[in-house]
Motif scaffolding. Structure first.
Motif, PDB file in Angstrom:
ATOM      1  N   VAL A  70       0.837  -1.202   0.000  1.00 48.35           N
ATOM      2  CA  VAL A  70       0.000   0.000   0.000  1.00 48.35           C
ATOM      3  C   VAL A  70       0.874   1.255   0.000  1.00 48.35           C
ATOM      4  N   ARG A  71       1.826   1.313   0.913  1.00 49.71           N
ATOM      5  CA  ARG A  71       2.660   2.517   1.032  1.00 49.71           C
ATOM      6  C   ARG A  71       3.533   2.714  -0.220  1.00 49.71           C
ATOM      7  N   LYS A  72       4.049   1.639  -0.764  1.00 47.67           N
ATOM      8  CA  LYS A  72       4.881   1.733  -1.971  1.00 47.67           C
ATOM      9  C   LYS A  72       4.068   2.247  -3.159  1.00 47.67           C
ATOM     10  N   THR A  73       2.837   1.788  -3.272  1.00 47.99           N
ATOM     11  CA  THR A  73       1.977   2.215  -4.386  1.00 47.99           C
ATOM     12  C   THR A  73       1.630   3.692  -4.263  1.00 47.99           C
ATOM     13  N   ILE A  74       1.306   4.129  -3.067  1.00 46.03           N
ATOM     14  CA  ILE A  74       0.965   5.541  -2.855  1.00 46.03           C
ATOM     15  C   ILE A  74       2.167   6.435  -3.172  1.00 46.03           C
ATOM     16  N   ALA A  75       3.354   5.990  -2.756  1.00 49.29           N
ATOM     17  CA  ALA A  75       4.570   6.766  -3.045  1.00 49.29           C
ATOM     18  C   ALA A  75       4.820   6.848  -4.541  1.00 49.29           C
ATOM     19  N   CYS A  80       4.014  11.566  -1.683  1.00 52.99           N
ATOM     20  CA  CYS A  80       5.107  11.301  -0.739  1.00 52.99           C
ATOM     21  C   CYS A  80       5.551  12.587  -0.042  1.00 52.99           C
ATOM     22  N   ASP A  81       4.632  13.529   0.055  1.00 59.23           N
ATOM     23  CA  ASP A  81       4.910  14.810   0.704  1.00 59.23           C
ATOM     24  C   ASP A  81       3.625  15.263   1.385  1.00 59.23           C
ATOM     25  N   GLY A  85      -1.462  16.759   0.792  1.00 57.73           N
ATOM     26  CA  GLY A  85      -2.698  16.409   1.481  1.00 57.73           C
ATOM     27  C   GLY A  85      -2.837  14.932   1.763  1.00 57.73           C
ATOM     28  N   PHE A  86      -1.882  14.126   1.275  1.00 57.74           N
ATOM     29  CA  PHE A  86      -1.915  12.676   1.504  1.00 57.74           C
ATOM     30  C   PHE A  86      -0.488  12.183   1.382  1.00 57.74           C
ATOM     31  N   ASP A  87      -0.055  11.377   2.344  1.00 62.28           N
ATOM     32  CA  ASP A  87       1.362  10.993   2.383  1.00 62.28           C
ATOM     33  C   ASP A  87       1.502   9.505   2.681  1.00 62.28           C
ATOM     34  N   HIS A  88       2.358   8.818   1.925  1.00 58.25           N
ATOM     35  CA  HIS A  88       2.497   7.373   2.061  1.00 58.25           C
ATOM     36  C   HIS A  88       3.078   6.949   3.403  1.00 58.25           C
ATOM     37  N   GLN A 159       8.297  18.428 -16.055  1.00 59.21           N
ATOM     38  CA  GLN A 159       7.883  19.512 -16.959  1.00 59.21           C
ATOM     39  C   GLN A 159       6.755  20.333 -16.362  1.00 59.21           C
ATOM     40  N   LEU A 160       5.901  19.671 -15.584  1.00 61.57           N
ATOM     41  CA  LEU A 160       4.828  20.367 -14.863  1.00 61.57           C
ATOM     42  C   LEU A 160       5.108  20.217 -13.368  1.00 61.57           C
ATOM     43  N   ALA A 161       6.124  20.932 -12.918  1.00 62.09           N
ATOM     44  CA  ALA A 161       6.610  20.765 -11.544  1.00 62.09           C
ATOM     45  C   ALA A 161       5.609  21.217 -10.491  1.00 62.09           C
ATOM     46  N   SER A 162       4.674  22.086 -10.857  1.00 67.84           N
ATOM     47  CA  SER A 162       3.714  22.594  -9.880  1.00 67.84           C
ATOM     48  C   SER A 162       2.452  21.749  -9.793  1.00 67.84           C
ATOM     49  N   VAL A 163       2.399  20.639 -10.543  1.00 65.19           N
ATOM     50  CA  VAL A 163       1.202  19.795 -10.583  1.00 65.19           C
ATOM     51  C   VAL A 163       1.348  18.617  -9.625  1.00 65.19           C
ATOM     52  N   TYR A 164       0.263  18.337  -8.898  1.00 63.76           N
ATOM     53  CA  TYR A 164       0.188  17.190  -7.995  1.00 63.76           C
ATOM     54  C   TYR A 164      -0.443  15.995  -8.738  1.00 63.76           C
ATOM     55  N   PRO A 165      -0.535  14.823  -8.091  1.00 69.77           N
ATOM     56  CA  PRO A 165      -0.947  13.612  -8.818  1.00 69.77           C
ATOM     57  C   PRO A 165      -2.406  13.544  -9.265  1.00 69.77           C
ATOM     58  N   ASP A 166      -3.309  14.298  -8.644  1.00 71.62           N
ATOM     59  CA  ASP A 166      -4.728  14.192  -8.993  1.00 71.62           C
ATOM     60  C   ASP A 166      -5.043  14.983 -10.256  1.00 71.62           C
ATOM     61  N   GLY A 167      -5.940  14.462 -11.071  1.00 73.61           N
ATOM     62  CA  GLY A 167      -6.343  15.175 -12.269  1.00 73.61           C
ATOM     63  C   GLY A 167      -7.473  14.474 -12.985  1.00 73.61           C
ATOM     64  N   LYS A 168      -8.256  15.252 -13.740  1.00 77.28           N
ATOM     65  CA  LYS A 168      -9.347  14.693 -14.542  1.00 77.28           C
ATOM     66  C   LYS A 168      -9.319  15.351 -15.912  1.00 77.28           C
TER      67      LYS A 168
END
Length: 408
Positions: A70-75, A80-81, A85-88, A159-168
């Motif tokens: 679980v933790r490896k997948t989230i990271a 991982c920060d 809002g969510f950290d492994h 390339q998009l350094a200000s973007v977090y993992p969530d997106g639609k």
């Protein structure tokens, strides 16, 4: 008389709360299958602020550290920060697993289906005139998944350094006479740093994500309405903003609104569950039928009963585009494809740890050796049915199929 309409499809990135759950479920499945090819796995996950809950039924001879997976997948997703809002490292992981029911196990032990269910596969050549390969997929669904994939690649590469993992993402395509002719709307929503320059971010996403994916289609134009983070800031995302569940993006996983859905989720299930293997088998059949020129588009429906070693129903719908009648196409499928649970597992080589990669960007229209349900290995055989006399050959293959299955 010409017919014009618009079809819209969406996709999400790995950091979306629901997709994290799909990823974790399939990562656990892969970890178990890598040690025990015959394990029985039905694993579901829920995430919310600071917490992951893993539940379901698993029977295996091996040991897997579920919490570590679980933790490896989230990271790997990118959480991982704590600022995301969510950290492994800091999230709680609650594991509540049981063994598979002995009643279900009895049916699977006899090479029967691990559950009842209706499975649908679909393929269409609607994109054949586009200057890019769409792998016999509905164009809106295929492009939505490619946009989500490109957004993720741009974030992971820096390339998009200000973007977090969530997106639609969301794509709307106008059709005329059953063929895609234009992109009407493209929407991208990207989770980002609190102090991100929104104007720059929009320009970068258009330059690095939208244009590289959509310009090669020939459908993007000045009339296409492009909206990037249309509500403005998207600072809170992922499990911090929404709870997530395994299997809540089943339309995204498949064909968008172009095709019906049996209603069952795929992720976290080993291939004895026909929800997954039956759907993969149905896609394999549909894609080969269309690639062989027997139909311009078709859906293949297969129904299973728990414990039975053959499907109780197989039917083909070519939506009036078939070179042969739907009855004859169905007879051909009966004769040429083994859609028993055991047959699909063997034909498509499904007892392997190949599933985490399917959890994001769609299960279909993908390339690579592991996506065996995308293989066009039956095209040459199926093309023979375009020769005369068709009725006699379809009848012969139906009889042969019945004999092969013990007359059932």
């Amino acid at each position: 008389m010409s017919r014009t309409w618009i079809q819209t499809a969406e996709s999400v990135t790995p950091g979306h709360a629901d997709k994290i759950c799909d990823l974790i479920s399939d990562a656990i499945l892969d970890a178990i299958l890598s040690q025990d090819n015959y394990a029985r796995v039905s694993c579901e996950v829920m995430v919310t602020t600071g917490m992951v809950i893993v539940t379901g039924q698993i029977t295996t001879k091996c040991y897997v550290d579920i919490t570590a997976v679980v933790r490896k997948t989230i990271a790997a997703v990118g959480y991982c920060d704590p600022t995301t809002g969510f950290d492994h490292n800091s999230c709680a992981v609650v594991v509540m697993l049981e063994e598979q029911s002995s009643d279900v196990a009895l049916g699977v032990d006899r090479k029967g289906a691990g559950d009842q269910g209706v499975c649908l596969g679909y393929a269409t050549n609607e994109g054949k005139n586009l200057p890019m390969e769409t792998h016999l997929m509905p164009v809106p669904a295929f492009l939505a998944n490619r946009l989500a994939e490109k957004l993720t690649e741009a974030r992971q590469s820096g390339q998009l350094a200000s973007v977090y993992p969530d997106g639609k993402v969301q794509v709307s395509v106008r059709y005329k006479n059953d063929k895609p002719v234009a992109l009407t709307h493209v929407i991208v929503s990207a989770h980002h740093l609190r102090d991100a320059d929104l104007g720059k971010l929009r320009k970068d996403i258009k330059r690095l994500v939208i244009k590289p994916v959509l310009q090669p289609t020939g459908l993007l134009s000045k009339e296409t309405k492009v909206m990037i983070n249309p509500v403005g800031s998207f600072v809170e995302g992922g499990p911090r903003a929404d709870s997530g569940l395994t299997g809540r993006k089943i339309t995204v996983d498949c064909y968008g609104p172009a095709c019906g859905h049996g209603g069952s989720a795929f992720s976290g299930k080993d291939p004895t569950k026909p929800d997954r293997s039956g759907s993969y088998g149905a896609r394999w059949v549909a894609k080969n039928l269309v690639a062989a020129g027997l139909a311009q588009r078709c859906s293949v429906e297969v129904a299973y009963v728990i414990g039975l070693n053959q499907p109780i129903c197989i039917s083909v719908d070519s939506f009036g585009t078939g070179k042969l009648s739907d009855d004859k196409l169905t007879a051909i499928v009966h004769g040429e494809f083994d859609l028993s649970p055991a047959g699909i597992i063997e034909c498509l080589n499904l007892r392997r740890p190949i599933y985490a990669q399917t959890a994001v960007f769609g299960h279909y229209g993908r390339t690579g050796d592991d996506f065996t349900w995308e293989n066009l290995d039956m095209v040459a055989t199926l093309k023979n049915y375009l020769k005369k006399p068709v009725c006699k050959r379809a009848s012969q293959v139906t009889k042969a199929g019945k004999a092969k299955k013990g007359g059932k």
